[in-house]
Motif scaffolding. Structure first.
Motif, PDB file in Angstrom:
ATOM      1  N   PHE A  46     -59.363 -40.141  41.473  1.00  0.00           N
ATOM      2  CA  PHE A  46     -58.251 -39.490  42.164  1.00  0.00           C
ATOM      3  C   PHE A  46     -57.265 -39.051  41.090  1.00  0.00           C
ATOM      4  CE2 PHE A  46     -53.818 -40.008  43.421  1.00  0.00           C
ATOM      5  CZ  PHE A  46     -53.717 -39.188  44.533  1.00  0.00           C
ATOM      6  N   LYS A  47     -56.779 -37.827  41.184  1.00  0.00           N
ATOM      7  CA  LYS A  47     -55.883 -37.298  40.149  1.00  0.00           C
ATOM      8  C   LYS A  47     -54.696 -36.605  40.792  1.00  0.00           C
ATOM      9  CE  LYS A  47     -55.868 -34.013  36.250  1.00  0.00           C
ATOM     10  NZ  LYS A  47     -56.709 -33.090  35.453  1.00  0.00           N
ATOM     11  N   MET A  48     -53.515 -36.942  40.310  1.00  0.00           N
ATOM     12  CA  MET A  48     -52.319 -36.209  40.731  1.00  0.00           C
ATOM     13  C   MET A  48     -51.498 -35.901  39.484  1.00  0.00           C
ATOM     14  SD  MET A  48     -49.873 -39.062  42.547  1.00  0.00           S
ATOM     15  CE  MET A  48     -48.909 -40.254  41.589  1.00  0.00           C
ATOM     16  N   ALA A  49     -50.847 -34.748  39.504  1.00  0.00           N
ATOM     17  CA  ALA A  49     -50.119 -34.305  38.319  1.00  0.00           C
ATOM     18  C   ALA A  49     -48.862 -33.559  38.724  1.00  0.00           C
ATOM     19  CB  ALA A  49     -51.004 -33.392  37.462  1.00  0.00           C
ATOM     20  N   CYS A  50     -47.879 -33.609  37.851  1.00  0.00           N
ATOM     21  CA  CYS A  50     -46.685 -32.802  38.019  1.00  0.00           C
ATOM     22  C   CYS A  50     -46.271 -32.287  36.649  1.00  0.00           C
ATOM     23  CB  CYS A  50     -45.556 -33.609  38.647  1.00  0.00           C
ATOM     24  SG  CYS A  50     -44.074 -32.613  39.012  1.00  0.00           S
ATOM     25  N   ALA A  51     -46.138 -30.973  36.544  1.00  0.00           N
ATOM     26  CA  ALA A  51     -45.654 -30.355  35.309  1.00  0.00           C
ATOM     27  C   ALA A  51     -44.152 -30.106  35.446  1.00  0.00           C
ATOM     28  CB  ALA A  51     -46.390 -29.052  35.043  1.00  0.00           C
ATOM     29  N   PHE A  52     -43.397 -30.552  34.463  1.00  0.00           N
ATOM     30  CA  PHE A  52     -41.951 -30.344  34.412  1.00  0.00           C
ATOM     31  C   PHE A  52     -41.674 -29.307  33.341  1.00  0.00           C
ATOM     32  CE2 PHE A  52     -42.765 -34.626  35.875  1.00  0.00           C
ATOM     33  CZ  PHE A  52     -41.869 -34.797  36.930  1.00  0.00           C
ATOM     34  N   THR A  53     -41.075 -28.189  33.745  1.00  0.00           N
ATOM     35  CA  THR A  53     -40.909 -27.060  32.837  1.00  0.00           C
ATOM     36  C   THR A  53     -39.478 -26.552  32.863  1.00  0.00           C
ATOM     37  OG1 THR A  53     -43.195 -26.386  33.238  1.00  0.00           O
ATOM     38  CG2 THR A  53     -41.757 -24.772  32.209  1.00  0.00           C
ATOM     39  N   LEU A  54     -38.948 -26.292  31.679  1.00  0.00           N
ATOM     40  CA  LEU A  54     -37.654 -25.646  31.514  1.00  0.00           C
ATOM     41  C   LEU A  54     -37.903 -24.213  31.059  1.00  0.00           C
ATOM     42  CD1 LEU A  54     -35.974 -28.593  29.699  1.00  0.00           C
ATOM     43  CD2 LEU A  54     -34.879 -27.433  31.607  1.00  0.00           C
ATOM     44  N   PRO A  55     -37.744 -23.228  31.918  1.00  0.00           N
ATOM     45  CA  PRO A  55     -38.024 -21.836  31.513  1.00  0.00           C
ATOM     46  C   PRO A  55     -36.889 -21.272  30.678  1.00  0.00           C
ATOM     47  CG  PRO A  55     -37.285 -21.897  33.790  1.00  0.00           C
ATOM     48  CD  PRO A  55     -37.333 -23.320  33.321  1.00  0.00           C
ATOM     49  N   LEU A  56     -36.777 -21.763  29.444  1.00  0.00           N
ATOM     50  CA  LEU A  56     -35.667 -21.360  28.576  1.00  0.00           C
ATOM     51  C   LEU A  56     -36.035 -20.213  27.655  1.00  0.00           C
ATOM     52  CD1 LEU A  56     -34.325 -24.904  27.576  1.00  0.00           C
ATOM     53  CD2 LEU A  56     -33.534 -23.404  29.406  1.00  0.00           C
ATOM     54  N   GLY A  57     -37.297 -19.860  27.627  1.00  0.00           N
ATOM     55  CA  GLY A  57     -37.713 -18.769  26.751  1.00  0.00           C
ATOM     56  C   GLY A  57     -37.924 -19.217  25.327  1.00  0.00           C
TER      57      GLY A  57
END
Length: 246
Positions: free
Chosen positions: A235-246
């Motif tokens: 079983f796999k769960m994921a969350c990507a945390f991203t700051l779209p700062l360029g």
């Protein structure tokens, strides 16, 4: 504690629960750093991000599980350069004696990271083994104010010291807008892609942080017919945390 340095960010994590202790980008704390604080006369941990496994929230007492599960207080059998591994018969609580394996990987990206949990039973079980996991991040709110909302859903404003817990349906992700930091995007993956029900919970007990917590459906449905089951397949769960700062 192990630290991952990648470009302009630093991620410190713990062998206890695979908890993120601190996440900094360009020397700016994005998560509220994990620490002990006094709440209602008691010292409690707040900050960082921990995994809620096998359950999110409070479940029926018959399962003998603490709030948010046993994993967040469990020491890992192995620590790697980018995560931790757990194995034992205690990972699912006292109602089960099945042996379980849990792996957590922290995968840096250019302006953030993905947090991935994988779990399985070592052997097939002759009965249903329930799980209703989730992630519990604390986003730092330096001005005390923030906005958050699931994609294509309602946006909520947070300015009071106490809020929630309040749940909302979520699709593939959510945005957290924090004055003084920017917009943090949460992108859900793994089992969340095919889940019939998924929510985010909004919660805070201080103006210093805001919790936006992805979970599989209602936290009180652990053990119900619609609850997820753990098997000997990953079983796999994921969350990507991203700051779209360029």
């Amino acid at each position: 504690m192990p630290e991952i340095r990648d470009g302009e960010q630093s991620i410190i994590f713990s062998e206890i629960g695979g908890t993120i202790i601190r996440w900094k980008y360009r020397d700016n704390d994005i998560f509220y750093p994990r620490q002990m604080v006094r709440r209602e006369g008691e010292l409690k941990f707040r900050g960082g991000m921990h995994v809620c496994f096998p359950n999110f929230g409070t479940v029926d007492p018959k399962f003998g599980l603490p709030q948010h599960g046993v994993l967040r207080d469990r020491k890992a059998e192995e620590v790697t350069e980018n995560g931790v591994r757990f194995k034992g018969t205690d990972l699912l609580g006292p109602s089960y004696d099945e042996e379980c394996e849990v792996r957590i990987a922290i995968e840096p990206a250019r302006t953030g990271f993905a947090y991935v949990l994988s779990a399985r039973l070592i052997k097939p079980a002759a009965r249903d083994v329930f799980i209703n996991p989730g992630f519990h991040p604390y986003f730092r709110t330096p001005t005390g104010n923030a906005q958050a909302g699931a994609w294509k859903g309602r946006t909520y404003r947070f300015y009071q010291r106490k809020h929630g817990p309040q749940s909302a349906n979520v699709g593939q992700g959510a945005d957290v807008v924090v004055p003084g930091i920017g917009t943090i995007q949460l992108m859900l993956g793994g089992a969340w892609n095919t889940a019939r029900s998924k929510k985010v919970y909004y919660w805070r007990d201080s103006r210093r942080y805001l919790c936006v917590e992805p979970v599989f459906g209602n936290s009180r449905l652990y053990g119900d017919p619609g609850c997820l089951r753990l098997t000997d397949r990953w079983f796999k769960m994921a969350c990507a945390f991203t700051l779209p700062l360029g």
